[in-house]
Scaffold this motif. Structure first.
Motif, PDB file in Angstrom:
ATOM      1  N   MET A   1       1.621 -16.121 -25.910  1.00  0.00           N
ATOM      2  CA  MET A   1       0.704 -16.344 -24.811  1.00  0.00           C
ATOM      3  C   MET A   1       1.490 -16.528 -23.513  1.00  0.00           C
ATOM      4  O   MET A   1       2.481 -17.249 -23.476  1.00  0.00           O
ATOM      5  CB  MET A   1      -0.130 -17.585 -25.091  1.00  0.00           C
ATOM      6  N   LEU A   2       1.051 -15.880 -22.461  1.00  0.00           N
ATOM      7  CA  LEU A   2       1.711 -16.013 -21.174  1.00  0.00           C
ATOM      8  C   LEU A   2       1.294 -17.302 -20.487  1.00  0.00           C
ATOM      9  O   LEU A   2       0.124 -17.656 -20.465  1.00  0.00           O
ATOM     10  CB  LEU A   2       1.349 -14.834 -20.272  1.00  0.00           C
ATOM     11  N   THR A   3       2.251 -17.997 -19.919  1.00  0.00           N
ATOM     12  CA  THR A   3       1.948 -19.207 -19.168  1.00  0.00           C
ATOM     13  C   THR A   3       1.568 -18.830 -17.746  1.00  0.00           C
ATOM     14  O   THR A   3       1.786 -17.693 -17.300  1.00  0.00           O
ATOM     15  CB  THR A   3       3.173 -20.137 -19.122  1.00  0.00           C
ATOM     16  N   MET A   4       1.018 -19.808 -17.020  1.00  0.00           N
ATOM     17  CA  MET A   4       0.667 -19.592 -15.621  1.00  0.00           C
ATOM     18  C   MET A   4       1.897 -19.142 -14.837  1.00  0.00           C
ATOM     19  O   MET A   4       1.827 -18.244 -14.008  1.00  0.00           O
ATOM     20  CB  MET A   4       0.102 -20.890 -15.040  1.00  0.00           C
ATOM     21  N   GLN A   5       3.054 -19.764 -15.122  1.00  0.00           N
ATOM     22  CA  GLN A   5       4.294 -19.411 -14.428  1.00  0.00           C
ATOM     23  C   GLN A   5       4.669 -17.951 -14.676  1.00  0.00           C
ATOM     24  O   GLN A   5       5.022 -17.235 -13.750  1.00  0.00           O
ATOM     25  CB  GLN A   5       5.434 -20.343 -14.883  1.00  0.00           C
ATOM     26  N   HIS A   6       4.571 -17.495 -15.923  1.00  0.00           N
ATOM     27  CA  HIS A   6       4.906 -16.108 -16.239  1.00  0.00           C
ATOM     28  C   HIS A   6       3.951 -15.138 -15.563  1.00  0.00           C
ATOM     29  O   HIS A   6       4.377 -14.086 -15.064  1.00  0.00           O
ATOM     30  CB  HIS A   6       4.901 -15.883 -17.753  1.00  0.00           C
ATOM     31  N   LEU A   7       2.666 -15.453 -15.542  1.00  0.00           N
ATOM     32  CA  LEU A   7       1.695 -14.575 -14.877  1.00  0.00           C
ATOM     33  C   LEU A   7       2.001 -14.448 -13.394  1.00  0.00           C
ATOM     34  O   LEU A   7       1.961 -13.345 -12.833  1.00  0.00           O
ATOM     35  CB  LEU A   7       0.270 -15.099 -15.080  1.00  0.00           C
ATOM     36  N   ARG A   8       2.292 -15.572 -12.745  1.00  0.00           N
ATOM     37  CA  ARG A   8       2.600 -15.535 -11.309  1.00  0.00           C
ATOM     38  C   ARG A   8       3.888 -14.755 -11.057  1.00  0.00           C
ATOM     39  O   ARG A   8       3.972 -13.937 -10.166  1.00  0.00           O
ATOM     40  CB  ARG A   8       2.730 -16.938 -10.735  1.00  0.00           C
ATOM     41  N   ARG A   9       4.922 -15.011 -11.871  1.00  0.00           N
ATOM     42  CA  ARG A   9       6.204 -14.318 -11.696  1.00  0.00           C
ATOM     43  C   ARG A   9       6.032 -12.816 -11.902  1.00  0.00           C
ATOM     44  O   ARG A   9       6.574 -12.010 -11.151  1.00  0.00           O
ATOM     45  CB  ARG A   9       7.250 -14.872 -12.650  1.00  0.00           C
ATOM     46  N   ASN A  10       5.261 -12.420 -12.919  1.00  0.00           N
ATOM     47  CA  ASN A  10       5.019 -10.997 -13.165  1.00  0.00           C
ATOM     48  C   ASN A  10       4.265 -10.358 -12.015  1.00  0.00           C
ATOM     49  O   ASN A  10       4.510  -9.196 -11.668  1.00  0.00           O
ATOM     50  CB  ASN A  10       4.256 -10.804 -14.477  1.00  0.00           C
ATOM     51  N   THR A  11       3.347 -11.087 -11.396  1.00  0.00           N
ATOM     52  CA  THR A  11       2.607 -10.560 -10.251  1.00  0.00           C
ATOM     53  C   THR A  11       3.543 -10.338  -9.067  1.00  0.00           C
ATOM     54  O   THR A  11       3.496  -9.297  -8.407  1.00  0.00           O
ATOM     55  CB  THR A  11       1.466 -11.524  -9.850  1.00  0.00           C
ATOM     56  N   VAL A  12       4.426 -11.301  -8.802  1.00  0.00           N
ATOM     57  CA  VAL A  12       5.386 -11.154  -7.693  1.00  0.00           C
ATOM     58  C   VAL A  12       6.327  -9.991  -7.974  1.00  0.00           C
ATOM     59  O   VAL A  12       6.610  -9.177  -7.085  1.00  0.00           O
ATOM     60  CB  VAL A  12       6.153 -12.474  -7.459  1.00  0.00           C
ATOM     61  N   LYS A  13       6.790  -9.882  -9.204  1.00  0.00           N
ATOM     62  CA  LYS A  13       7.676  -8.760  -9.565  1.00  0.00           C
ATOM     63  C   LYS A  13       6.952  -7.434  -9.356  1.00  0.00           C
ATOM     64  O   LYS A  13       7.531  -6.488  -8.814  1.00  0.00           O
ATOM     65  CB  LYS A  13       8.145  -8.892 -11.008  1.00  0.00           C
ATOM     66  N   ALA A  14       5.690  -7.350  -9.749  1.00  0.00           N
ATOM     67  CA  ALA A  14       4.924  -6.116  -9.553  1.00  0.00           C
ATOM     68  C   ALA A  14       4.776  -5.794  -8.074  1.00  0.00           C
ATOM     69  O   ALA A  14       4.822  -4.623  -7.684  1.00  0.00           O
ATOM     70  CB  ALA A  14       3.548  -6.245 -10.210  1.00  0.00           C
ATOM     71  N   MET A  15       4.629  -6.818  -7.243  1.00  0.00           N
ATOM     72  CA  MET A  15       4.555  -6.592  -5.788  1.00  0.00           C
ATOM     73  C   MET A  15       5.801  -5.864  -5.306  1.00  0.00           C
ATOM     74  O   MET A  15       5.734  -4.954  -4.485  1.00  0.00           O
ATOM     75  CB  MET A  15       4.447  -7.925  -5.030  1.00  0.00           C
ATOM     76  N   LEU A  16       6.952  -6.283  -5.814  1.00  0.00           N
ATOM     77  CA  LEU A  16       8.219  -5.718  -5.371  1.00  0.00           C
ATOM     78  C   LEU A  16       8.488  -4.347  -5.989  1.00  0.00           C
ATOM     79  O   LEU A  16       9.116  -3.493  -5.377  1.00  0.00           O
ATOM     80  CB  LEU A  16       9.357  -6.682  -5.698  1.00  0.00           C
ATOM     81  N   ASP A  17       8.030  -4.155  -7.215  1.00  0.00           N
ATOM     82  CA  ASP A  17       8.265  -2.893  -7.913  1.00  0.00           C
ATOM     83  C   ASP A  17       7.338  -1.774  -7.444  1.00  0.00           C
ATOM     84  O   ASP A  17       7.629  -0.601  -7.674  1.00  0.00           O
ATOM     85  CB  ASP A  17       8.093  -3.072  -9.427  1.00  0.00           C
ATOM     86  N   LEU A  18       6.255  -2.138  -6.795  1.00  0.00           N
ATOM     87  CA  LEU A  18       5.281  -1.156  -6.348  1.00  0.00           C
ATOM     88  C   LEU A  18       5.965  -0.104  -5.479  1.00  0.00           C
ATOM     89  O   LEU A  18       6.629  -0.416  -4.502  1.00  0.00           O
ATOM     90  CB  LEU A  18       4.182  -1.860  -5.546  1.00  0.00           C
ATOM     91  N   ARG A  19       5.852   1.133  -5.857  1.00  0.00           N
ATOM     92  CA  ARG A  19       6.437   2.265  -5.116  1.00  0.00           C
ATOM     93  C   ARG A  19       7.956   2.188  -5.012  1.00  0.00           C
ATOM     94  O   ARG A  19       8.558   2.797  -4.142  1.00  0.00           O
ATOM     95  CB  ARG A  19       5.817   2.372  -3.728  1.00  0.00           C
ATOM     96  N   GLY A  20       8.600   1.359  -5.837  1.00  0.00           N
ATOM     97  CA  GLY A  20      10.051   1.320  -5.902  1.00  0.00           C
ATOM     98  C   GLY A  20      10.747   0.732  -4.699  1.00  0.00           C
ATOM     99  O   GLY A  20      11.951   0.845  -4.562  1.00  0.00           O
ATOM    100  N   GLY A  21      10.037   0.068  -3.819  1.00  0.00           N
ATOM    101  CA  GLY A  21      10.677  -0.494  -2.640  1.00  0.00           C
ATOM    102  C   GLY A  21      10.058  -1.813  -2.262  1.00  0.00           C
ATOM    103  O   GLY A  21       9.274  -2.379  -3.010  1.00  0.00           O
ATOM    104  N   PRO A  22      10.406  -2.303  -1.077  1.00  0.00           N
ATOM    105  CA  PRO A  22       9.862  -3.581  -0.654  1.00  0.00           C
ATOM    106  C   PRO A  22       8.364  -3.457  -0.369  1.00  0.00           C
ATOM    107  O   PRO A  22       7.880  -2.376  -0.042  1.00  0.00           O
ATOM    108  CB  PRO A  22      10.639  -3.894   0.637  1.00  0.00           C
ATOM    109  N   PRO A  23       7.642  -4.560  -0.505  1.00  0.00           N
ATOM    110  CA  PRO A  23       6.213  -4.513  -0.214  1.00  0.00           C
ATOM    111  C   PRO A  23       5.976  -4.249   1.269  1.00  0.00           C
ATOM    112  O   PRO A  23       6.872  -4.445   2.096  1.00  0.00           O
ATOM    113  CB  PRO A  23       5.726  -5.898  -0.607  1.00  0.00           C
ATOM    114  N   ALA A  24       4.779  -3.799   1.611  1.00  0.00           N
ATOM    115  CA  ALA A  24       4.445  -3.531   3.007  1.00  0.00           C
ATOM    116  C   ALA A  24       4.535  -4.805   3.837  1.00  0.00           C
ATOM    117  O   ALA A  24       4.763  -4.752   5.033  1.00  0.00           O
ATOM    118  CB  ALA A  24       3.037  -2.936   3.097  1.00  0.00           C
ATOM    119  N   LEU A  25       4.369  -5.935   3.200  1.00  0.00           N
ATOM    120  CA  LEU A  25       4.431  -7.227   3.864  1.00  0.00           C
ATOM    121  C   LEU A  25       5.534  -8.029   3.190  1.00  0.00           C
ATOM    122  O   LEU A  25       5.460  -8.329   2.008  1.00  0.00           O
ATOM    123  CB  LEU A  25       3.073  -7.930   3.709  1.00  0.00           C
ATOM    124  N   SER A  26       6.597  -8.374   3.917  1.00  0.00           N
ATOM    125  CA  SER A  26       7.729  -9.059   3.294  1.00  0.00           C
ATOM    126  C   SER A  26       7.681 -10.570   3.487  1.00  0.00           C
ATOM    127  O   SER A  26       8.505 -11.288   2.945  1.00  0.00           O
ATOM    128  CB  SER A  26       9.045  -8.520   3.847  1.00  0.00           C
TER     129      SER A  26
END
Length: 182
Positions: A1-26
């Motif tokens: 089971m994923l913890t709240m911390q893991h869900l948040r960390r995965n969301t932030v990682k996905a923000m950065l991985d989107l389109r292989g570069g930095p997010p539109a808002l840094s």
């Protein structure tokens, strides 16, 4: 089971991985509607620290009544669960801290981010005050908006506020904690 911390960390990682570069808002502010005892805010702050070289968190804003669910809530089919009744999910009751300054200090200390502001009140009452007292002028565009307010009407109020104040911009991430809530 994923913890709240893991869900948040995965969301932030996905923000950065989107389109292989930095997010539109840094950089920007973190907004959470439905703070309860502060665990979600703390998880976001910890997750963002992992990527602080690429994402700059300026301020944390937490909105909650800290008195539990509003009187108007009576979701069909959920009457058996006391959390969904008026006064359910009451942070003050859960923590045994009944004056807001002490409760606020406890939650801000738990969040572990110096620039944290908690706004007390039901959204239909507190959000107009945030605008009228000029507090919204201190707010920056949302890096992350966490909707954790459990009920549809409160979700609409939160998103309407964020949009009307120009706080949702290209690159803002909107995270729905309660996708299947009433």
């Amino acid at each position: 089971m994923l913890t709240m911390q893991h869900l948040r960390r995965n969301t932030v990682k996905a923000m950065l991985d989107l389109r292989g570069g930095p997010p539109a808002l840094s950089g920007g502010d973190l907004y959470e509607f439905g703070v309860y005892t502060g665990g979600g805010l703390r998880a976001w702050v910890e997750a963002l620290k992992t990527y602080q070289s690429r994402l700059h968190l300026r301020h944390v804003w937490g909105f909650d009544s800290f008195q539990g669910m509003p009187d108007s809530i009576e979701p069909k089919g959920l009457h058996y669960n006391r959390a969904w009744r008026a006064g359910g999910l009451n942070a003050a009751e859960q923590l045994g801290i009944f004056d807001f300054p002490t409760l606020s200090k406890y939650i801000v200390d738990k969040v572990r981010f110096g620039r944290t502001t908690l706004v007390q009140g039901f959204f239909n009452e507190s959000l107009p005050l945030v605008i009228s007292n000029g507090q919204s002028k201190k707010m920056r565009p949302a890096l992350i908006l966490d909707i954790d307010c459990d009920i549809h009407a409160s979700t609409i109020e939160a998103i309407t506020f964020m949009h009307s104040q120009g706080l949702l911009v290209r690159g803002s991430v909107v995270y729905y904690d309660d996708w299947n809530s009433p």
